[in-house]
Structures are given as C-alpha cells and as structure tokens.
Design a protein around this motif. Structure first.
Motif, PDB file in Angstrom:
ATOM      1  N   LEU A 186       0.876  -1.174   0.000  1.00  0.00           N
ATOM      2  CA  LEU A 186       0.000   0.000   0.000  1.00  0.00           C
ATOM      3  C   LEU A 186       0.913   1.223   0.000  1.00  0.00           C
ATOM      4  O   LEU A 186       1.594   1.510   0.981  1.00  0.00           O
ATOM      5  CB  LEU A 186      -0.923   0.004   1.215  1.00  0.00           C
ATOM      6  N   LEU A 187       0.919   1.955  -1.119  1.00  0.00           N
ATOM      7  CA  LEU A 187       1.899   3.013  -1.340  1.00  0.00           C
ATOM      8  C   LEU A 187       1.519   4.319  -0.664  1.00  0.00           C
ATOM      9  O   LEU A 187       2.378   5.038  -0.154  1.00  0.00           O
ATOM     10  CB  LEU A 187       2.075   3.251  -2.840  1.00  0.00           C
ATOM     11  N   ASN A 188       0.260   4.667  -0.677  1.00  0.00           N
ATOM     12  CA  ASN A 188      -0.239   5.935  -0.140  1.00  0.00           C
ATOM     13  C   ASN A 188      -1.755   5.962  -0.307  1.00  0.00           C
ATOM     14  O   ASN A 188      -2.307   5.173  -1.078  1.00  0.00           O
ATOM     15  CB  ASN A 188       0.393   7.140  -0.869  1.00  0.00           C
ATOM     16  N   VAL A 189      -2.405   6.882   0.392  1.00  0.00           N
ATOM     17  CA  VAL A 189      -3.851   7.051   0.254  1.00  0.00           C
ATOM     18  C   VAL A 189      -4.167   8.543   0.225  1.00  0.00           C
ATOM     19  O   VAL A 189      -3.893   9.264   1.191  1.00  0.00           O
ATOM     20  CB  VAL A 189      -4.636   6.374   1.409  1.00  0.00           C
ATOM     21  N   TYR A 190      -4.717   8.993  -0.908  1.00  0.00           N
ATOM     22  CA  TYR A 190      -5.161  10.376  -1.055  1.00  0.00           C
ATOM     23  C   TYR A 190      -6.635  10.390  -1.444  1.00  0.00           C
ATOM     24  O   TYR A 190      -7.181   9.382  -1.912  1.00  0.00           O
ATOM     25  CB  TYR A 190      -4.355  11.102  -2.141  1.00  0.00           C
ATOM     26  N   GLU A 191      -7.259  11.538  -1.284  1.00  0.00           N
ATOM     27  CA  GLU A 191      -8.678  11.648  -1.633  1.00  0.00           C
ATOM     28  C   GLU A 191      -8.839  11.577  -3.149  1.00  0.00           C
ATOM     29  O   GLU A 191      -8.420  12.471  -3.880  1.00  0.00           O
ATOM     30  CB  GLU A 191      -9.245  12.970  -1.116  1.00  0.00           C
ATOM     31  N   THR A 192      -9.442  10.527  -3.632  1.00  0.00           N
ATOM     32  CA  THR A 192      -9.703  10.355  -5.055  1.00  0.00           C
ATOM     33  C   THR A 192     -10.779   9.280  -5.228  1.00  0.00           C
ATOM     34  O   THR A 192     -11.089   8.529  -4.300  1.00  0.00           O
ATOM     35  CB  THR A 192      -8.415   9.979  -5.816  1.00  0.00           C
ATOM     36  N   ILE A 210      -6.504  -5.431   0.406  1.00  0.00           N
ATOM     37  CA  ILE A 210      -5.293  -6.111  -0.068  1.00  0.00           C
ATOM     38  C   ILE A 210      -4.627  -6.896   1.066  1.00  0.00           C
ATOM     39  O   ILE A 210      -3.943  -7.886   0.838  1.00  0.00           O
ATOM     40  CB  ILE A 210      -4.321  -5.097  -0.698  1.00  0.00           C
ATOM     41  N   PHE A 211      -4.850  -6.473   2.319  1.00  0.00           N
ATOM     42  CA  PHE A 211      -4.259  -7.147   3.481  1.00  0.00           C
ATOM     43  C   PHE A 211      -5.214  -8.154   4.138  1.00  0.00           C
ATOM     44  O   PHE A 211      -4.792  -8.910   5.010  1.00  0.00           O
ATOM     45  CB  PHE A 211      -3.870  -6.119   4.552  1.00  0.00           C
ATOM     46  N   ALA A 212      -6.484  -8.136   3.755  1.00  0.00           N
ATOM     47  CA  ALA A 212      -7.538  -8.785   4.551  1.00  0.00           C
ATOM     48  C   ALA A 212      -7.312 -10.270   4.793  1.00  0.00           C
ATOM     49  O   ALA A 212      -7.592 -10.773   5.891  1.00  0.00           O
ATOM     50  CB  ALA A 212      -8.901  -8.574   3.879  1.00  0.00           C
ATOM     51  N   ASN A 213      -6.795 -10.997   3.815  1.00  0.00           N
ATOM     52  CA  ASN A 213      -6.652 -12.453   3.944  1.00  0.00           C
ATOM     53  C   ASN A 213      -5.218 -12.904   4.173  1.00  0.00           C
ATOM     54  O   ASN A 213      -4.936 -14.110   4.174  1.00  0.00           O
ATOM     55  CB  ASN A 213      -7.219 -13.130   2.690  1.00  0.00           C
ATOM     56  N   ALA A 217       2.485 -15.599   7.601  1.00  0.00           N
ATOM     57  CA  ALA A 217       3.461 -16.076   6.620  1.00  0.00           C
ATOM     58  C   ALA A 217       3.655 -15.098   5.464  1.00  0.00           C
ATOM     59  O   ALA A 217       4.525 -15.303   4.614  1.00  0.00           O
ATOM     60  CB  ALA A 217       3.021 -17.432   6.067  1.00  0.00           C
ATOM     61  N   ASP A 218       2.856 -14.038   5.424  1.00  0.00           N
ATOM     62  CA  ASP A 218       2.894 -13.078   4.329  1.00  0.00           C
ATOM     63  C   ASP A 218       3.537 -11.760   4.785  1.00  0.00           C
ATOM     64  O   ASP A 218       3.840 -11.580   5.964  1.00  0.00           O
ATOM     65  CB  ASP A 218       1.475 -12.814   3.810  1.00  0.00           C
ATOM     66  N   THR A 219       3.724 -10.844   3.834  1.00  0.00           N
ATOM     67  CA  THR A 219       4.366  -9.559   4.128  1.00  0.00           C
ATOM     68  C   THR A 219       3.474  -8.414   3.669  1.00  0.00           C
ATOM     69  O   THR A 219       2.984  -8.428   2.535  1.00  0.00           O
ATOM     70  CB  THR A 219       5.738  -9.451   3.429  1.00  0.00           C
ATOM     71  N   ALA A 220       3.307  -7.428   4.550  1.00  0.00           N
ATOM     72  CA  ALA A 220       2.581  -6.191   4.223  1.00  0.00           C
ATOM     73  C   ALA A 220       3.596  -5.057   4.158  1.00  0.00           C
ATOM     74  O   ALA A 220       4.231  -4.724   5.164  1.00  0.00           O
ATOM     75  CB  ALA A 220       1.518  -5.896   5.273  1.00  0.00           C
ATOM     76  N   ILE A 221       3.756  -4.497   2.983  1.00  0.00           N
ATOM     77  CA  ILE A 221       4.706  -3.406   2.761  1.00  0.00           C
ATOM     78  C   ILE A 221       3.908  -2.110   2.659  1.00  0.00           C
ATOM     79  O   ILE A 221       3.024  -1.992   1.807  1.00  0.00           O
ATOM     80  CB  ILE A 221       5.528  -3.655   1.482  1.00  0.00           C
ATOM     81  N   LEU A 222       4.203  -1.151   3.544  1.00  0.00           N
ATOM     82  CA  LEU A 222       3.387   0.073   3.531  1.00  0.00           C
ATOM     83  C   LEU A 222       4.207   1.311   3.837  1.00  0.00           C
ATOM     84  O   LEU A 222       5.322   1.244   4.345  1.00  0.00           O
ATOM     85  CB  LEU A 222       2.191  -0.054   4.481  1.00  0.00           C
ATOM     86  N   ASN A 223       3.613   2.432   3.480  1.00  0.00           N
ATOM     87  CA  ASN A 223       4.261   3.730   3.600  1.00  0.00           C
ATOM     88  C   ASN A 223       4.174   4.230   5.042  1.00  0.00           C
ATOM     89  O   ASN A 223       3.107   4.623   5.514  1.00  0.00           O
ATOM     90  CB  ASN A 223       3.586   4.712   2.634  1.00  0.00           C
ATOM     91  N   TRP A 224       5.303   4.232   5.730  1.00  0.00           N
ATOM     92  CA  TRP A 224       5.357   4.638   7.132  1.00  0.00           C
ATOM     93  C   TRP A 224       4.999   6.107   7.317  1.00  0.00           C
ATOM     94  O   TRP A 224       4.570   6.517   8.387  1.00  0.00           O
ATOM     95  CB  TRP A 224       6.759   4.350   7.660  1.00  0.00           C
ATOM     96  N   ASP A 225       5.179   6.897   6.248  1.00  0.00           N
ATOM     97  CA  ASP A 225       4.936   8.342   6.334  1.00  0.00           C
ATOM     98  C   ASP A 225       3.480   8.714   6.098  1.00  0.00           C
ATOM     99  O   ASP A 225       3.109   9.877   6.288  1.00  0.00           O
ATOM    100  CB  ASP A 225       5.792   9.080   5.295  1.00  0.00           C
ATOM    101  N   VAL A 240       4.754  -6.752   8.936  1.00  0.00           N
ATOM    102  CA  VAL A 240       4.778  -5.405   8.359  1.00  0.00           C
ATOM    103  C   VAL A 240       6.224  -5.005   8.047  1.00  0.00           C
ATOM    104  O   VAL A 240       7.102  -5.060   8.906  1.00  0.00           O
ATOM    105  CB  VAL A 240       4.127  -4.378   9.312  1.00  0.00           C
ATOM    106  N   PHE A 241       6.448  -4.614   6.809  1.00  0.00           N
ATOM    107  CA  PHE A 241       7.765  -4.169   6.334  1.00  0.00           C
ATOM    108  C   PHE A 241       7.577  -2.753   5.787  1.00  0.00           C
ATOM    109  O   PHE A 241       7.072  -2.572   4.683  1.00  0.00           O
ATOM    110  CB  PHE A 241       8.260  -5.109   5.243  1.00  0.00           C
ATOM    111  N   PRO A 242       7.947  -1.716   6.537  1.00  0.00           N
ATOM    112  CA  PRO A 242       7.658  -0.345   6.119  1.00  0.00           C
ATOM    113  C   PRO A 242       8.746   0.261   5.229  1.00  0.00           C
ATOM    114  O   PRO A 242       9.871  -0.225   5.193  1.00  0.00           O
ATOM    115  CB  PRO A 242       7.576   0.408   7.446  1.00  0.00           C
ATOM    116  N   PHE A 243       8.358   1.335   4.525  1.00  0.00           N
ATOM    117  CA  PHE A 243       9.346   2.168   3.846  1.00  0.00           C
ATOM    118  C   PHE A 243       9.055   3.625   4.196  1.00  0.00           C
ATOM    119  O   PHE A 243       7.923   3.990   4.506  1.00  0.00           O
ATOM    120  CB  PHE A 243       9.341   1.948   2.323  1.00  0.00           C
TER     121      PHE A 243
END
Length: 464
Positions: A186-192, A210-213, A217-225, A240-243
C-alpha cells in the motif's frame, strides 16, 4: 468465491466487455459455465462480441435486460469501473448473488506467489520496477493486472516457479473476497475516486482489502509516512515491512536525508546503503518513494542490493508519468497525463525548479482543488485549463495570482481541445520554461483513458 471449475453447468454473468471481461468470460466458458456477457455500449462499440459469440458465449449489448439477473445466477463478475449502483449489480446483491472482479477469479487459478501493489499514486511505476528487479534476478515474474495482460488470462498459465506482480486499483480490490497476495503493498492514500466509492471510508476499506486475507506467513509493505497506511497496522496479520522518506527505520527501507542514500535495515542492527537517490534514472522525490517500495518487495523476494540498485539507475520511467516529450526553442514539454488527482499533480510540479506553464483539468469528481493553491502560488507561471473542471482550476489559479490564464472553450472534440491547450501553453512560454500536462483529474469526461489523453498531448507537441 468458489474455483471457476465448480461453476460447470451454472449461470455466470460477466458485466463489461473490456479486456478483463473478455478474459473472464473465456475462462468460465472453458470451465463449462453458462456465460452471458452484458455491456451497455452499443454493439458497434463492442468489437469483442463476435469473437465471444463464435465460442458459444451469449453476448447482450446496448442495454441491461430486466431478465439478466435472476435467482438462478451463480456469480456476477463485473468490470472494476462499473459502479455498484447500476441495476444489475444492485439486483444481484439484493438476491444474495456474489459479485466479484477478475482479481478474485484469477486468484483462484494462480499457482505463483502474488505481489499486489495498490495506492492512490505510484502504482504503475512501482509495479514496473518490481517486475524489472525480479526479472533481473532470474525470478521469472509475470506482470499483469492494470498493466500488462489481463489477470484472468495470465493467471492460469503461471506456475509456482513464477512471481505474479499485479497492479491493483481500489475498484478491483472492492470486488474481492478471498484474494491473498504473498506480498501486499500500500503506497499511499489520497482523496480520489469519491464519485465511485461515495466516501473516504469506503475507499480506504477497499484499499485495505489487499491485506484482509494475509497471514503471519505473508508480508505487508506500507508507507510509514502516510497516516492512513499506519492506521491500518493494528488490523494487519502479516509481517509489516515499512518504507519511509522521512524516518530512519530499525526495520525497513528508508531514505537518509543527510547522506542522500537509500538504506535497507534488516532489524538486526544492520543498515545497508544500496545506492544514492541522485543516481536514479527518474527524477522526483515521489519516484524515490516508489523506488523504496519496489526495493522493499525485491528485498523480501531475495533480490540482491546490487540488482536493485542497477535497475533503479537504468530505469527511465513509464509512459505518461513525467515523460519527457520534446524540447523546442528552449521550452521543454512533459507528459504527466497519469496525474489523475491533485496530489499527483502537486508532486510532479514540485520536481521542477523552472517556471511551469501547466495544462490541467478533466473529469469533475466534486473536489474544490484548494490543495493546489500553495504550489500554484510558488511554481506556476501560466495555466491552460480544459474539461469539466476548467473553471474550478482556473479559479484556483486566479486566487494564486496567476495572471496568464486561458481556458479551452471552443474545441470540436478531445483531440482539438488538447491541440488548442498545447498551442496556448506554447504561446505563454519563454525559453527555459516547462510546459507540463498534469491534469489533476481523471480523463473520462473527454477521453477513453489517460493514455489517450497523453498520446494526444504528445502528438500535439510534435506538431508544433
């Protein structure tokens, strides 16, 4: 939903004859389902209809028949862009019939681990980078979804030896039930897309699917900012593996502002710089952010730092995303037609130090565009507006004190509108300026897609 082979002899409706709909219809037909494809476009605008009918698939064009959806229907597969308010979908949901998008269908077939990428901005660039990094490492990725092949066409062909790298929209994710990517970004969330979702809550909930199931054993990569991304962490079961562009992380991938380096921290007190941001082949801080997200996925898949850095150095960008078109008499033209919301336009404008003549406007989704005001004041020398939002965006330009303002009012068609906009921007410009198409709006008021809008822009520039 069940596996498509379990629909043998059952009635399945596919709504929408676009690429994904055609692939889904063929797939269910091959599995023995009784498939009806329905598209409200006239038959003359549905060139795929003849091919499907030749296979024995029923096709209805031009309207939604009242009898289309009934209690005997086993499943409805919808084109992602069709709103849930249309009568066939509303009726299916009332009858308790499951309604899914092709992402859910394809997942049932896919033997390869899936890397799913979503976000308001940056999806295509990040997806492309991940595909290149995995390919360079010999991991046999297949890139599909919103870019590349239709998912339902590609998924049955891949094996456990491949990686499926998939760009996913909120529209696609909203229609999933059991979809489970091995890596979810999940890269970012803006109003659109609020015209489709109705509220930010529904938009965020659709992205969060995208994370629900996922499991441990899986990885969630998301925008820490990103505040929305971080707010979802308590609901995520995956690792959770942040960037981050702003924070030094003990575990994750981040940009170190002091050194200009991109750094991988493995969570064991090791922080490994793998390249400098200034070495990247594409400009802009938002592309550094996309690079961090792609690197996070590649590191998780076992790609070496050297390969990740080599790809980021050599990558020159994706069409319609801050794409250099031409320099003419000292004026440089850039195509950023993919900027379909204000946040994307702001980021593209901030890339340049030169003064900008902006071409903007498009589908009106109800935004007031006030978030554009600060960057308009600081960076925009002149503006040409077109489309449904031309007056709204011109008003922001007026508030920003931009005296050079033009609107396209007399175009006979979309191509003529773009041609006029380019001519007006060219007339406003001086050597050293940037002419930037960055619409801040979706394209569907005048164009079939943002790609068509961008190609018309490039053609008009080359015709100057």
């Amino acid at each position: 939903m069940n596996h498509p082979r379990e629909y043998r002899g059952l009635e399945v409706i596919v709504l929408g004859l676009a690429r994904s709909g055609v692939a889904a219809a063929k797939l269910f037909h091959q599995k023995g389902a009784l498939v009806t494809v329905n598209d409200k476009k006239e038959r003359s605008a549905c060139p795929e209809a003849d091919e499907l009918e030749a296979l024995g698939i029923s096709v209805v064009c031009g309207y939604h028949p009242d009898s289309l959806v009934h209690a005997g229907i086993a499943l409805v597969v919808k084109n992602p862009g069709i709103p849930y308010s249309v009568e066939p979908i509303r009726k299916a949901l009332e009858l308790g019939i499951e309604v899914v998008t092709e992402v859910e269908v394809a997942y049932q077939f896919c033997e390869a681990p899936i890397i799913g990428i979503t976000g308001s901005n940056g999806k295509t660039t990040t997806t492309t980078l991940i595909g290149l990094m995995l390919d360079e490492a010999g991991l046999s990725p297949v890139v599909a979804g919103n870019i590349g092949r239709a998912l339902t066409e590609a998924a049955p062909e891949v094996t456990a030896e491949n990686w499926m790298v998939v760009e996913l929209s909120s529209f696609q994710l909203k229609g999933t039930t059991s979809f489970r990517p091995k890596m979810a970004l999940l890269l970012n969330v803006y109003e659109t897309h609020l015209d489709y979702h109705g509220s930010m809550d529904d938009y965020i909930a659709s992205k969060a699917k995208i994370f629900a199931n996922q499991t441990e054993a899986d990885t969630a990569i998301l925008n820490w900012d990103d505040a929305v991304c971080r707010s979802l962490i308590p609901t995520i079961r995956a690792k959770v593996f942040p960037f981050s562009m702003k924070e030094i992380l003990a575990y994750g991938v981040y940009f170190d502002e002091n050194t200009g380096a991109l750094i991988y921290a493995n969570g064991e007190d090791q922080a490994v710089p793998f390249m400098r941001a200034s070495e990247m082949g594409i400009p802009g801080s938002f592309n550094v952010e996309n690079a961090l997200a792609a690197a996070a996925a590649a590191f998780t898949a076992g790609v070496s730092p050297e390969i990740i850095a080599n790809v980021l150095r050599s990558f020159q960008g994706v069409e319609h995303r801050l794409e250099l078109v031409k320099e003419l008499s000292g004026v440089t033209f850039y195509n950023n037609s993919k900027a379909t919301n204000a946040a994307a336009s702001i980021k593209s404008i901030e890339v340049f130090d030169q003064k900008i003549i902006l071409i903007a406007g498009g589908l009106d989704r109800g935004s007031d565009y006030m978030e554009l005001l600060p960057v308009f004041r600081e960076r925009i020398k002149g503006i040409v507006t077109l489309g449904q939002t031309k007056e709204k965006i011109a008003h922001i330009a007026e508030l920003a004190g931009i005296s050079r303002r033009q609107t396209v009012d007399t175009a006979k068609d979309a191509a003529d509108a773009v041609s006029q906009a380019v001519q007006l921007a060219w007339q406003m410009s001086e050597p050293g300026d940037i002419v930037l198409l960055s619409p801040a709006c979706a394209s569907w008021d005048m164009f079939p897609s943002y790609e068509d809008r961008g190609r018309m822009f490039k053609e008009s520039v080359h015709n100057l």
